[in-house]
Design a protein around this motif. Sequence first.
Motif, PDB file in Angstrom:
ATOM      1  N   ASN A  37       0.830  -1.218   0.000  1.00  0.00           N
ATOM      2  CA  ASN A  37       0.000   0.000   0.000  1.00  0.00           C
ATOM      3  C   ASN A  37       0.857   1.258   0.000  1.00  0.00           C
ATOM      4  O   ASN A  37       0.563   2.240  -0.697  1.00  0.00           O
ATOM      5  N   SER A  38       1.950   1.211   0.796  1.00  0.00           N
ATOM      6  CA  SER A  38       2.835   2.384   0.839  1.00  0.00           C
ATOM      7  C   SER A  38       3.502   2.605  -0.500  1.00  0.00           C
ATOM      8  O   SER A  38       3.632   3.746  -0.980  1.00  0.00           O
ATOM      9  N   GLU A  40       2.314   1.679  -3.429  1.00  0.00           N
ATOM     10  CA  GLU A  40       1.328   2.128  -4.405  1.00  0.00           C
ATOM     11  C   GLU A  40       0.976   3.607  -4.208  1.00  0.00           C
ATOM     12  O   GLU A  40       0.642   4.305  -5.166  1.00  0.00           O
ATOM     13  N   ASN A  41       1.099   4.118  -2.990  1.00  0.00           N
ATOM     14  CA  ASN A  41       0.726   5.521  -2.720  1.00  0.00           C
ATOM     15  C   ASN A  41       1.892   6.474  -2.927  1.00  0.00           C
ATOM     16  O   ASN A  41       1.716   7.593  -3.470  1.00  0.00           O
ATOM     17  N   ASN A  42       3.071   6.096  -2.514  1.00  0.00           N
ATOM     18  CA  ASN A  42       4.190   7.051  -2.476  1.00  0.00           C
ATOM     19  C   ASN A  42       4.991   7.108  -3.775  1.00  0.00           C
ATOM     20  O   ASN A  42       5.539   8.164  -4.104  1.00  0.00           O
ATOM     21  N   ARG A  97      -4.812  13.290   0.240  1.00  0.00           N
ATOM     22  CA  ARG A  97      -5.131  12.097   1.060  1.00  0.00           C
ATOM     23  C   ARG A  97      -5.967  12.558   2.241  1.00  0.00           C
ATOM     24  O   ARG A  97      -5.558  13.432   2.993  1.00  0.00           O
ATOM     25  N   TRP A 103       0.706  15.179   5.392  1.00  0.00           N
ATOM     26  CA  TRP A 103       0.776  15.199   3.929  1.00  0.00           C
ATOM     27  C   TRP A 103      -0.075  16.348   3.354  1.00  0.00           C
ATOM     28  O   TRP A 103       0.381  17.104   2.481  1.00  0.00           O
TER      29      TRP A 103
END
Length: 601
Positions: A37-38, A40-42, A97, A103
């Motif tokens: 997940n990290s 895919e997001n970052n 987000r 963020w």
Amino acid sequence: MLRTRLFYGLLTLILLLWGVGAAALVLVRDANRRYQNSLENNYPAIKTARSFGVLTSAIDAHYLPALTGDPPYKPPDKTLFQFNQSELVAKLESLRRSDDDVWNEVLDNLQQSLTTYFEEYESFFRGEVATREDAAKLLTSLSRQSQGITQQSENVFLLAEERLKAGVAVENKSANNTLFVTVLVIVGTAIAVFIYHQLVRHLVDPVEGLRRSIDEIRKGNFELTLPEPGTDSEFRAVATAFNDMAAELRLRRGETEERVMRTNLVNRAILEAIPSPVFVLGDDGRILQLNPAAETLTESLGVPNRIPAKIQRILEESADAGMNHLPEDPREALLFRVGEREHFYLPRIFRFTSEDGIHSGRAVLLHNVTRIRWLDDMKTNLLSTVSHEVKTPLTGIRMVLHLLLEERSGVLSPIQRTMVSSANDDCERLLATLNTLLDLSRAESGTTHLDRVPVGLPGALQRSERLFAPKAGEKGISIQVETHNDLPDVSADPLRLDEVLNNLVSNAIKHSPAGGMVTLRTSQPDADHVRVSVIDEGPGVPEEAQSRIFERFFRAPGQDSDGVGLGLFICREIMRAHEGRIGLRERKDNQTEFYIDVPIA
């Protein structure tokens, strides 16, 4: 059993270990999912952050050269600006987000720089730049805003990169944890299996060996010994003790076998020395040992090494009654025909038990009474023959004496009457003795005939009282009858029962002092018999003579009365024929009590 318990115990440990490993792998899998997940997001955020500088550089490179020339400054075409502006706004919104405040704060700063940057360019497109000073001022402001956008996008880049590195670190840690858990489970399983085999080798195997050795010892294999483990084994002392025990048992068995062999030799010698047949039986009736006389007898009867049927029947009856069978009367002997000869054996059966009470059985001794029976029969026949031969002429003499006393042949002088009367009295006593000897002969030959019917004892006592009342009155003796009419009838021959009662009453009167009393009393000692007691006040039977008072021809020492000592013996035989009892009770209160127990009808 112990091996199985150890197996299940270690299996439980392995399952627990595998369960912990499975739980750890689930945690690692969750960490991997969070890393994905990290990533895919970052990672897109990093690429997007880099694009902010490219788009603003493209705008600046297209429009800023127009501000470096001389006035007038004509507003340029906005097409490129509007396109890049929409791209920058779209990329900014894509980075939003909802659940990350840090963020969003960084994005808010970037949005603020972009808004200022777009407003500066809008003033240029509206034609608000007229002079060189306005152009220079706008050019400086746009450069500063471009640097701000670059700086803010760099902040977004750094933050995304930081988050991505943290995810990579978590991923690396998860991979290490997965490897560690896998290795831990494999090593733990291997250790458990190793411990299981070591426990089986050092704990179960010695116990199994000890169990097998004990089974062999139980089977009598005392030669078996256990190998002794190493000095560091706790079973070394057990094996040593077991081997010492086996050695002691070997020694004891040797001593026991020698003692048993010696005992068997002695027993065999004793049995061989006994002339009578002897059978030694176990509790189950199986013959354990028999002597040569028994072997010869059974072979002669055609039943080698087996007990004859007559003996077997008595053996079973005594076993059912739980009593020994020890007859003393030769008339109870059993007849066996061996060849053309008759042999009488008196069976004596008795139970024996070893000193420790563990072993028991029964022994059968067949006492050969053939010669005793022959002599007894000769004596009985002689007695009967002589009595009959003497009784016939005696009857004639008795009749002649009666005729003389009746003076059928002439008148007797006083002296003649006295002599004839004396001869007549002697003849009567001799006849009574002969009748007693004939009764003895019939009793010993077993030919005493009984006609047993229900008899009331009160009537028998009253008949005896009436019969002996005159004789008792001559000595001033009174006869007292103590009975009651609700007594049950007895099964007896009335004549023989009266004979026994009359004999006891006659003896009581004979030995009672003048003026004494004879008591006839009835009672019921048990459920099967009625007792008649004849009690007198005489001197009693001497203690040394009490055990022989019922023997034939026995007379107690010091007696001066008539008799040949057969009355009580005949009474005993008559009561034995009735399956009853006769006895003498211990003297008490200067009274002597004879009693008979007659079976109830």
